[in-house]
Design a protein around this motif. Structure first.
Motif, PDB file in Angstrom:
ATOM      1  N   UNK A 166     -30.923  90.309 -81.167  1.00 62.09           N
ATOM      2  CA  UNK A 166     -29.999  89.802 -82.182  1.00 62.09           C
ATOM      3  C   UNK A 166     -28.560  90.123 -81.746  1.00 62.09           C
ATOM      4  N   UNK A 167     -27.568  89.476 -82.345  1.00 58.08           N
ATOM      5  CA  UNK A 167     -26.183  89.795 -81.976  1.00 58.08           C
ATOM      6  C   UNK A 167     -25.822  91.274 -82.142  1.00 58.08           C
TER       7      UNK A 167
ATOM      8  N   UNK B 295     -26.636  97.244 -76.986  1.00 60.67           N
ATOM      9  CA  UNK B 295     -27.141  97.294 -75.611  1.00 60.67           C
ATOM     10  C   UNK B 295     -25.979  97.137 -74.634  1.00 60.67           C
ATOM     11  N   UNK B 296     -25.058  96.227 -74.921  1.00 57.54           N
ATOM     12  CA  UNK B 296     -23.885  96.049 -74.073  1.00 57.54           C
ATOM     13  C   UNK B 296     -23.094  97.353 -73.975  1.00 57.54           C
ATOM     14  N   UNK B 297     -22.922  98.033 -75.098  1.00 58.65           N
ATOM     15  CA  UNK B 297     -22.216  99.314 -75.111  1.00 58.65           C
ATOM     16  C   UNK B 297     -22.924 100.343 -74.233  1.00 58.65           C
TER      17      UNK B 297
ATOM     18  N   UNK C  57     -18.399  85.130 -79.734  1.00 60.81           N
ATOM     19  CA  UNK C  57     -19.171  84.158 -78.949  1.00 60.81           C
ATOM     20  C   UNK C  57     -20.622  84.047 -79.402  1.00 60.81           C
ATOM     21  N   UNK C  58     -21.197  85.143 -79.901  1.00 57.70           N
ATOM     22  CA  UNK C  58     -22.625  85.146 -80.239  1.00 57.70           C
ATOM     23  C   UNK C  58     -22.912  85.234 -81.739  1.00 57.70           C
ATOM     24  N   UNK C  59     -21.891  85.350 -82.579  1.00 56.80           N
ATOM     25  CA  UNK C  59     -22.123  85.521 -84.019  1.00 56.80           C
ATOM     26  C   UNK C  59     -22.843  84.334 -84.649  1.00 56.80           C
ATOM     27  N   UNK C  60     -22.783  83.175 -83.999  1.00 57.35           N
ATOM     28  CA  UNK C  60     -23.460  81.986 -84.532  1.00 57.35           C
ATOM     29  C   UNK C  60     -24.973  82.179 -84.638  1.00 57.35           C
ATOM     30  N   UNK C  61     -25.526  83.167 -83.935  1.00 57.43           N
ATOM     31  CA  UNK C  61     -26.966  83.428 -84.003  1.00 57.43           C
ATOM     32  C   UNK C  61     -27.338  84.243 -85.237  1.00 57.43           C
ATOM     33  N   UNK C  62     -26.335  84.732 -85.973  1.00 54.66           N
ATOM     34  CA  UNK C  62     -26.581  85.463 -87.217  1.00 54.66           C
ATOM     35  C   UNK C  62     -27.454  86.684 -87.001  1.00 54.66           C
ATOM     36  N   UNK C  63     -28.564  86.733 -87.727  1.00 52.30           N
ATOM     37  CA  UNK C  63     -29.504  87.841 -87.558  1.00 52.30           C
ATOM     38  C   UNK C  63     -30.727  87.413 -86.744  1.00 52.30           C
ATOM     39  N   UNK C  64     -30.651  86.224 -86.164  1.00 52.97           N
ATOM     40  CA  UNK C  64     -31.765  85.707 -85.382  1.00 52.97           C
ATOM     41  C   UNK C  64     -31.660  86.055 -83.911  1.00 52.97           C
TER      42      UNK C  64
ATOM     43  N   UNK D  73     -31.093  85.628 -80.023  1.00 52.16           N
ATOM     44  CA  UNK D  73     -30.187  84.892 -79.133  1.00 52.16           C
ATOM     45  C   UNK D  73     -31.054  84.263 -78.054  1.00 52.16           C
ATOM     46  N   UNK D  74     -31.242  82.955 -78.139  1.00 52.67           N
ATOM     47  CA  UNK D  74     -32.180  82.295 -77.236  1.00 52.67           C
ATOM     48  C   UNK D  74     -31.527  81.631 -76.034  1.00 52.67           C
ATOM     49  N   UNK D  75     -30.203  81.748 -75.932  1.00 48.82           N
ATOM     50  CA  UNK D  75     -29.531  81.134 -74.785  1.00 48.82           C
ATOM     51  C   UNK D  75     -28.210  81.834 -74.496  1.00 48.82           C
TER      52      UNK D  75
END
Length: 174
Positions: free
Chosen positions: A29-30, A36-38, A72-79, A81-83
């Motif tokens: 998820x976002x 994970x990025x952190x 950039x990734x907030x459009x995935x909401x709580x779902x 990230x498939x791409x």
């Protein structure tokens, strides 16, 4: 042209790794991507003395966030990230105009040394099955966030994790 690696590049790399590993599908998820990025950044900085990107990591209410990656990734909401997401290159034209070119993510375009790649993969593997808010709680318990908690929760913006405080905190933890 020697392009510097950005936080978006590393975030896309994480998304690509997760989506191309059948054991990890459907669980990025976002908010989990941010954590994970952190930790990928932290582990590469502390264990490999490698600064992955220049964009600041900010101290937000739900822990560490790279603003560009968030937007950039907030459009995935709580779902899930498939791409990966594309970036764009702007170029000035001779006639005074400009052009815009979409650049799709290509993991092979990153020039990550094998040790850094291993660090990224092991961090993803260690954290991918954690619940997003367990990762938030983990970052909230760490000194770099905890010392600023009052200011963060009061809504102060622009509070940044410094490389030095990351090194100091995580070096004494190990």
């Amino acid at each position: 042209m020697n392009k510097r690696t950005t936080a978006i590049d590393i975030a896309n790399y994480i998304v690509d790794v997760v989506n191309n590993n059948p054991d990890m599908k459907g669980i990025l998820t976002p908010i989990k991507l941010q954590k994970i990025l952190y930790y990928v950044y932290v582990n590469c900085l502390v264990n490999r003395n490698e600064k992955l990107f220049e964009q600041p990591i900010e101290k937000w209410k739900f822990g560490p966030v790279v603003s560009d990656v968030y937007h950039s990734f907030k459009m995935f909401g709580t779902g899930h990230i498939d791409s990966t997401i594309s970036t764009f290159e702007f170029s000035d034209e001779e006639n005074g105009g400009f052009s815009l070119k979409e650049v799709k993510f290509d993991p092979n375009s990153l020039s990550l040394n094998p040790e850094v790649q291993d660090e990224i993969h092991s961090t993803i593997k260690a954290l991918i099955n954690e619940k997003p808010f367990d990762l938030v709680e983990r970052t909230h318990g760490e000194e770099p966030w905890k010392l600023m908690e009052g200011r963060i929760l009061a809504g102060e913006r622009g509070l940044i994790y410094t490389d030095q405080e990351i090194k100091d905190f995580f070096s004494k933890k190990s």
